[in-house]
Design an enzyme around this catalytic site. Structure first.
Site, PDB file in Angstrom:
ATOM      1  N   SER A   1       0.848  -1.188   0.000  1.00  0.00           N
ATOM      2  CA  SER A   1       0.000   0.000   0.000  1.00  0.00           C
ATOM      3  C   SER A   1       0.883   1.237   0.000  1.00  0.00           C
ATOM      4  O   SER A   1       1.980   1.230   0.569  1.00  0.00           O
ATOM      5  CB  SER A   1      -0.928   0.018   1.220  1.00  0.00           C
TER       6      SER A   1
ATOM      7  N   HIS B   1      -3.211   7.361  -3.862  1.00  0.00           N
ATOM      8  CA  HIS B   1      -3.162   6.154  -3.045  1.00  0.00           C
ATOM      9  C   HIS B   1      -3.262   4.949  -3.963  1.00  0.00           C
ATOM     10  O   HIS B   1      -3.962   4.987  -4.982  1.00  0.00           O
ATOM     11  CB  HIS B   1      -4.331   6.148  -2.057  1.00  0.00           C
TER      12      HIS B   1
ATOM     13  N   VAL C   1      -2.506  -3.081  -3.393  1.00  0.00           N
ATOM     14  CA  VAL C   1      -2.811  -4.408  -3.929  1.00  0.00           C
ATOM     15  C   VAL C   1      -2.515  -5.425  -2.840  1.00  0.00           C
ATOM     16  O   VAL C   1      -1.529  -5.304  -2.108  1.00  0.00           O
ATOM     17  CB  VAL C   1      -2.022  -4.733  -5.216  1.00  0.00           C
ATOM     18  N   ARG C   2      -3.373  -6.444  -2.722  1.00  0.00           N
ATOM     19  CA  ARG C   2      -3.247  -7.351  -1.590  1.00  0.00           C
ATOM     20  C   ARG C   2      -3.804  -8.731  -1.929  1.00  0.00           C
ATOM     21  O   ARG C   2      -4.624  -8.886  -2.837  1.00  0.00           O
ATOM     22  CB  ARG C   2      -3.986  -6.777  -0.378  1.00  0.00           C
TER      23      ARG C   2
ATOM     24  N   GLY D   1      -3.746  -5.974  15.009  1.00  0.00           N
ATOM     25  CA  GLY D   1      -2.547  -5.756  15.809  1.00  0.00           C
ATOM     26  C   GLY D   1      -1.335  -5.425  14.981  1.00  0.00           C
ATOM     27  O   GLY D   1      -0.202  -5.749  15.367  1.00  0.00           O
ATOM     28  N   GLY D   2      -1.533  -4.766  13.836  1.00  0.00           N
ATOM     29  CA  GLY D   2      -0.412  -4.369  12.995  1.00  0.00           C
ATOM     30  C   GLY D   2       0.388  -3.237  13.609  1.00  0.00           C
ATOM     31  O   GLY D   2       0.054  -2.698  14.673  1.00  0.00           O
ATOM     32  N   ARG D   3       1.448  -2.852  12.913  1.00  0.00           N
ATOM     33  CA  ARG D   3       2.325  -1.785  13.400  1.00  0.00           C
ATOM     34  C   ARG D   3       1.628  -0.443  13.185  1.00  0.00           C
ATOM     35  O   ARG D   3       1.388  -0.028  12.055  1.00  0.00           O
ATOM     36  CB  ARG D   3       3.656  -1.835  12.657  1.00  0.00           C
TER      37      ARG D   3
END
Length: 300
Positions: free
Chosen positions: A93, A107, A110-111, A259-261
């Site tokens: 991202s 912006h 892709v995931r 719980g990501g950064r």
């Protein structure tokens, strides 16, 4: 991870490298600084941020691969049967905040996602897209943006561009403001129709097509003269970006819920922004003209 997830990750890591190299070349001054991070519950990522460049006030390009359980609520909203299951998610991202108010903010994302739960068939899907947020729009720029989007969709069916363009218009809509975030582009999610190879190919086209769409616009507008008035309007309109990302954006919600950064998740926010109560642009001004672009329109 599965072989499919491994292949998606390989593509995404290379895409981050390519985009960062092209943005450094375009900026011509600053370079990306990388923070590599790990997530206690599983996975990690590479956050790359470029600051105070000749073109970009701040540019962030993130790669992440996280895994664990349970699935965050934002990921099961459309797949309630998977609630409580485990997941693997990997993606790239980016958000670019140029200095010059005449260069649009943009912006892209892709995931790839996999989810599993005992007693439920495993699921996988792709998502992503790109969108453009100008403050002083030029029709030729918006037409170019959408032409690239249309052309990269063409090999994947006549309905791909109109469908994903409409999805983008609807997704990047600030309902409380009654306006779109910008002039749109492409947005898709839950993509698995046609099999893994076809979906990966489409996601490659979107990720690589972003540069074809954005770089010519940034190069064309970067030297446009501007003053304090334009800068103040840019900072004010950046406030809309903040509103969308904190109120509506599914990626932000997923990152925080999983719980990501936090620094990487909120990297999308602009480095400087201002809010003004009940602001109204002067009628007939260049600033007032923006409102005409903040509603869906067919550009190509």
């Amino acid at each position: 991870m599965s072989e499919q997830a491994d292949r998606a990750e390989t593509f995404l890591r290379a895409l981050q490298d390519r985009i960062c190299a092209e943005l450094e070349r375009l900026d011509g001054s600053a370079r990306f600084v990388e923070d590599a991070w790990t997530r206690a519950a599983g996975g990690g990522g590479r956050t790359r941020v470029l600051r105070d460049g000749a073109l970009f006030e701040q540019a962030g390009v993130n790669f992440s691969r996280v895994s664990g359980a349970p699935l965050p609520p934002s990921a099961t909203a459309h797949r309630p049967e998977l609630a409580g299951g485990s997941f693997v998610a990997t993606g790239v991202s980016l958000v670019l905040h140029p200095k010059n108010p005449y260069v649009p903010t943009t912006h892209a994302n892709v995931r790839y996602f996999e989810a599993s739960k005992e007693g439920v068939a495993p699921a996988w899907w792709f998502g992503g897209g790109f969108d453009l947020t100008p403050f002083y729009p030029f029709d030729e720029d918006v037409v170019h943006w959408h032409t690239v989007a249309r052309d990269l969709c063409a090999p994947f069916g006549a309905d791909a561009y109109p469908r994903y363009k409409q999805w983008c218009d609807e997704y990047f809509h600030l309902r409380h403001r009654g306006e779109t975030r910008g002039v749109g582009g492409l947005f898709y999610d839950d993509l698995n129709v046609g099999g893994f190879e076809r979906c990966l190919d489409f996601t490659r086209a979107v990720g690589q097509g972003f540069l074809d769409a954005y770089l010519p616009i940034a190069a064309r507008r970067r030297d446009t003269p501007y003053g304090e008035r334009e800068r103040e309007f840019q900072l004010y309109r950046r406030g809309r970006y903040v509103e969308f990302n904190l109120v509506y954006d599914r990626g932000t919600l997923f990152g925080l819920q999983s719980g990501g950064r936090t620094e990487s998740i909120l990297m999308s926010l602009p480095p400087r922004v201002r809010f003004e109560y009940a602001y109204q642009p002067e009628p007939g001004s260049a600033e007032a003209r923006l409102a005409d672009y903040l509603k869906p329109r067919d550009w190509v």
